[in-house]
Design a protein around this motif. Structure first.
Motif, PDB file in Angstrom:
ATOM      1  N   HIS A   1     -43.644 -65.300  53.137  1.00 21.29           N
ATOM      2  CA  HIS A   1     -42.681 -64.936  52.101  1.00 21.29           C
ATOM      3  C   HIS A   1     -42.316 -66.174  51.280  1.00 21.29           C
ATOM      4  CE1 HIS A   1     -41.958 -60.794  53.185  1.00 21.29           C
ATOM      5  NE2 HIS A   1     -41.610 -61.105  54.420  1.00 21.29           N
ATOM      6  N   ASP A   2     -42.062 -67.277  51.969  1.00 17.76           N
ATOM      7  CA  ASP A   2     -41.740 -68.522  51.268  1.00 17.76           C
ATOM      8  C   ASP A   2     -42.913 -68.964  50.396  1.00 17.76           C
ATOM      9  OD1 ASP A   2     -39.241 -68.727  52.644  1.00 17.76           O
ATOM     10  OD2 ASP A   2     -40.295 -69.541  54.387  1.00 17.76           O
ATOM     11  N   HIS A   3     -44.106 -68.817  50.935  1.00 17.22           N
ATOM     12  CA  HIS A   3     -45.301 -69.200  50.185  1.00 17.22           C
ATOM     13  C   HIS A   3     -45.469 -68.328  48.942  1.00 17.22           C
ATOM     14  CE1 HIS A   3     -49.201 -70.754  49.261  1.00 17.22           C
ATOM     15  NE2 HIS A   3     -49.868 -69.679  49.654  1.00 17.22           N
ATOM     16  N   LYS A   4     -45.122 -67.044  49.067  1.00 22.22           N
ATOM     17  CA  LYS A   4     -45.215 -66.150  47.911  1.00 22.22           C
ATOM     18  C   LYS A   4     -44.298 -66.617  46.788  1.00 22.22           C
ATOM     19  CE  LYS A   4     -44.851 -61.276  46.540  1.00 22.22           C
ATOM     20  NZ  LYS A   4     -46.228 -61.199  46.014  1.00 22.22           N
ATOM     21  N   LEU A   5     -43.075 -67.015  47.122  1.00 23.18           N
ATOM     22  CA  LEU A   5     -42.147 -67.481  46.106  1.00 23.18           C
ATOM     23  C   LEU A   5     -42.642 -68.776  45.457  1.00 23.18           C
ATOM     24  CD1 LEU A   5     -38.725 -66.744  47.858  1.00 23.18           C
ATOM     25  CD2 LEU A   5     -39.909 -65.377  46.129  1.00 23.18           C
ATOM     26  N   ARG A   6     -43.241 -69.660  46.257  1.00 22.50           N
ATOM     27  CA  ARG A   6     -43.822 -70.882  45.679  1.00 22.50           C
ATOM     28  C   ARG A   6     -44.984 -70.533  44.749  1.00 22.50           C
ATOM     29  NH1 ARG A   6     -42.750 -73.042  50.929  1.00 22.50           N
ATOM     30  NH2 ARG A   6     -44.836 -72.425  51.636  1.00 22.50           N
ATOM     31  N   PHE A   7     -45.773 -69.543  45.149  1.00 20.95           N
ATOM     32  CA  PHE A   7     -46.894 -69.109  44.311  1.00 20.95           C
ATOM     33  C   PHE A   7     -46.382 -68.578  42.975  1.00 20.95           C
ATOM     34  CE2 PHE A   7     -50.008 -66.023  42.811  1.00 20.95           C
ATOM     35  CZ  PHE A   7     -51.195 -66.712  42.952  1.00 20.95           C
ATOM     36  N   HIS A   8     -45.309 -67.796  42.992  1.00 20.33           N
ATOM     37  CA  HIS A   8     -44.701 -67.318  41.744  1.00 20.33           C
ATOM     38  C   HIS A   8     -44.347 -68.487  40.837  1.00 20.33           C
ATOM     39  CE1 HIS A   8     -43.154 -63.197  43.477  1.00 20.33           C
ATOM     40  NE2 HIS A   8     -44.472 -63.250  43.360  1.00 20.33           N
TER      41      HIS A   8
ATOM     42  N   HIS B   1     -45.643 -71.554  40.839  1.00 18.81           N
ATOM     43  CA  HIS B   1     -46.883 -72.173  40.340  1.00 18.81           C
ATOM     44  C   HIS B   1     -47.456 -71.363  39.177  1.00 18.81           C
ATOM     45  CE1 HIS B   1     -47.222 -75.415  43.139  1.00 18.81           C
ATOM     46  NE2 HIS B   1     -47.376 -74.651  44.202  1.00 18.81           N
ATOM     47  N   MET B   2     -47.501 -70.046  39.330  1.00 24.93           N
ATOM     48  CA  MET B   2     -48.077 -69.196  38.289  1.00 24.93           C
ATOM     49  C   MET B   2     -47.232 -69.229  37.017  1.00 24.93           C
ATOM     50  SD  MET B   2     -50.960 -67.989  39.312  1.00 24.93           S
ATOM     51  CE  MET B   2     -51.330 -66.514  38.360  1.00 24.93           C
ATOM     52  N   LEU B   3     -45.918 -69.247  37.171  1.00 20.99           N
ATOM     53  CA  LEU B   3     -45.055 -69.326  35.996  1.00 20.99           C
ATOM     54  C   LEU B   3     -45.271 -70.649  35.264  1.00 20.99           C
ATOM     55  CD1 LEU B   3     -42.812 -68.257  34.178  1.00 20.99           C
ATOM     56  CD2 LEU B   3     -41.150 -69.250  35.777  1.00 20.99           C
ATOM     57  N   ASP B   4     -45.325 -71.745  36.004  1.00 23.28           N
ATOM     58  CA  ASP B   4     -45.559 -73.050  35.379  1.00 23.28           C
ATOM     59  C   ASP B   4     -46.893 -73.069  34.642  1.00 23.28           C
ATOM     60  OD1 ASP B   4     -43.160 -73.944  36.368  1.00 23.28           O
ATOM     61  OD2 ASP B   4     -44.034 -75.048  38.055  1.00 23.28           O
ATOM     62  N   LEU B   5     -47.907 -72.460  35.246  1.00 20.77           N
ATOM     63  CA  LEU B   5     -49.218 -72.389  34.606  1.00 20.77           C
ATOM     64  C   LEU B   5     -49.132 -71.609  33.302  1.00 20.77           C
ATOM     65  CD1 LEU B   5     -52.316 -72.674  34.544  1.00 20.77           C
ATOM     66  CD2 LEU B   5     -52.446 -70.677  36.061  1.00 20.77           C
TER      67      LEU B   5
ATOM     68  N   THR C   1     -35.676 -68.761  31.481  1.00 20.01           N
ATOM     69  CA  THR C   1     -36.735 -69.657  31.969  1.00 20.01           C
ATOM     70  C   THR C   1     -38.036 -68.941  32.285  1.00 20.01           C
ATOM     71  OG1 THR C   1     -35.898 -69.416  34.242  1.00 20.01           O
ATOM     72  CG2 THR C   1     -35.051 -71.272  32.935  1.00 20.01           C
ATOM     73  N   GLY C   2     -38.082 -67.608  32.211  1.00 22.59           N
ATOM     74  CA  GLY C   2     -39.262 -66.858  32.605  1.00 22.59           C
ATOM     75  C   GLY C   2     -40.284 -66.708  31.493  1.00 22.59           C
ATOM     76  N   LEU C   3     -41.360 -66.019  31.814  1.00 19.37           N
ATOM     77  CA  LEU C   3     -42.436 -65.766  30.859  1.00 19.37           C
ATOM     78  C   LEU C   3     -42.033 -64.743  29.804  1.00 19.37           C
ATOM     79  CD1 LEU C   3     -45.480 -66.285  30.170  1.00 19.37           C
ATOM     80  CD2 LEU C   3     -46.012 -64.308  31.633  1.00 19.37           C
ATOM     81  N   LYS C   4     -41.137 -63.810  30.180  1.00 23.97           N
ATOM     82  CA  LYS C   4     -40.759 -62.697  29.311  1.00 23.97           C
ATOM     83  C   LYS C   4     -41.987 -61.867  28.945  1.00 23.97           C
ATOM     84  CE  LYS C   4     -36.913 -65.280  27.252  1.00 23.97           C
ATOM     85  NZ  LYS C   4     -36.254 -65.713  26.005  1.00 23.97           N
TER      86      LYS C   4
END
Length: 361
Positions: free
Chosen positions: A205-212, A214-218, A273-276
């Motif tokens: 679960h923690d890894h999933k939030l970190r993945f989110h 990473h993907m947002l930053d990308l 701060t999100g992608l929108k």
């Protein structure tokens, strides 16, 4: 410059994440196919398909035939769906060291190709995490993208944070678009291990939030370069109540937290701060109920979720209006051997191409 003049084969840089190439086709065959695809490729529509195949093996089995040009299920899928420009596959379950199977994917995509039919190149992101992606002899996760050889030039890459074979980035050379094929982390209470030390570092679960994150930053870094993002794949999140049947997954509570985090980062139009981003299926089909995950072993439609999504930068819909249509192949036939069905989106690239031509002129 005509639109067809900017269409060419994928650059060699796109091969950086691919298996060793198949035996080269003869120059004569290549020239013949190039001429035919140029003459038939005047449309500016780009078609993208996404499918979690839950193991690519069944798509690589050669069809029984008495003819030398027998095809494979993968080639038949491409033909049945009118030769999409991109086919983004998730959960292909190929070991990174298994280059023979990687070559077979390209063979299965192209075997039996007629002179008036397109051919495809293959690209992979496969697990390289020795602590978190080792199950089933390394045959876990994995993404693959098939790109039509006669489409616009793209370069394929894998982001540094992706150690589990989850993300493939495809950046177009002549239009301001980046396509990201992703098999997003599924949150569970299983331990996540530090990929360098092997020590337990929270849960999946923690890894999933970190993945989110990473993907947002990308995605944000791409948009900062004045390019738009098209996210396709199994995102392992059903965004809203109507995306789960008969119920939306709410237990344990971490699934609710994961869903809220995903929505805030990628879909909330008011997020500072999100992608929108825009969920294109909901944007075009409102509250229509269709699902992408149908588990095996249950009657069709008894328990299902819409967890495979296509999310577009808002600019693709609001400003450039390039999103033409989208749908989900929500039926048992298209599910095939998998527990997910394909989904697709069509974009109109004419505005971009016309702008490119005017700059050249």
């Amino acid at each position: 410059m005509s639109p067809s003049a900017v269409k060419r084969k994928l650059s060699s840089s796109a091969r950086s994440v691919s298996p060793p190439p198949l035996r080269r086709r003869t120059d004569a065959v290549q020239a013949q196919r190039a001429a035919q695809t140029e003459s038939t490729n005047h449309s500016h529509k780009l078609n993208f398909y996404s499918w979690n195949v839950n193991g690519i093996g069944p798509l690589l089995q050669k069809q029984i035939s008495f003819t030398p040009d027998a095809t494979y299920p993968l080639r038949n899928f491409l033909k049945a769906h009118e030769w999409p420009h991109f086919l983004c596959l998730q959960e292909v379950k190929i070991n990174r060291a298994d280059t023979a199977t990687q070559r077979r994917v390209e063979l299965a995509a192209n075997a039996g190709a007629q002179s008036d039919e397109p051919t495809y190149s293959t690209h992979f992101s496969l697990p390289r995490d020795k602590y978190n992606a080792t199950g089933f002899s390394g045959k876990v996760h994995g993404t693959a993208t098939l790109t039509r050889d006669d489409t616009l030039e793209t370069a394929a890459s894998v982001p540094d944070f992706d150690l589990e074979g989850r993300v493939l980035i495809h950046e177009f050379a002549t239009i301001p678009l980046v396509v990201i094929n992703g098999y997003w982390v599924n949150g569970t209470s299983n331990p996540y291990r530090n990929p360098d030390t092997g020590e337990t570092q929270g849960t999946r679960h923690d890894h999933k939030l970190r993945f989110h994150k990473h993907m947002l930053d990308l995605c944000k870094s791409i948009e900062e370069r004045r390019k738009s993002v098209l996210l396709l794949g199994d995102m392992n999140v059903a965004p809203t109540r109507i995306d789960g049947h008969p119920n939306l997954r709410t237990s344990p509570i971490q699934h609710v937290i994961n869903r809220a985090d995903f929505n805030l980062k990628f879909l909330d139009k008011d997020s500072e701060t999100g992608l929108k981003g825009i969920d294109v299926f909901r944007h075009l089909h409102g509250e229509k109920k269709k699902y992408t995950y149908h588990g095996r072993g249950r009657p069709w439609g008894e328990s299902c979720d819409r967890v495979d999504l296509i999310v577009a930068s808002r600019k693709l819909v609001d400003d450039e209006a390039v999103v033409m249509d989208t749908d989900i192949c929500d039926n048992p036939h298209d599910r095939g051997h998998s527990d997910h069905v394909p989904l697709w989106v069509s974009l109109d690239a004419s505005t971009w191409l016309n702008q490119s031509e005017s700059k050249v002129d």
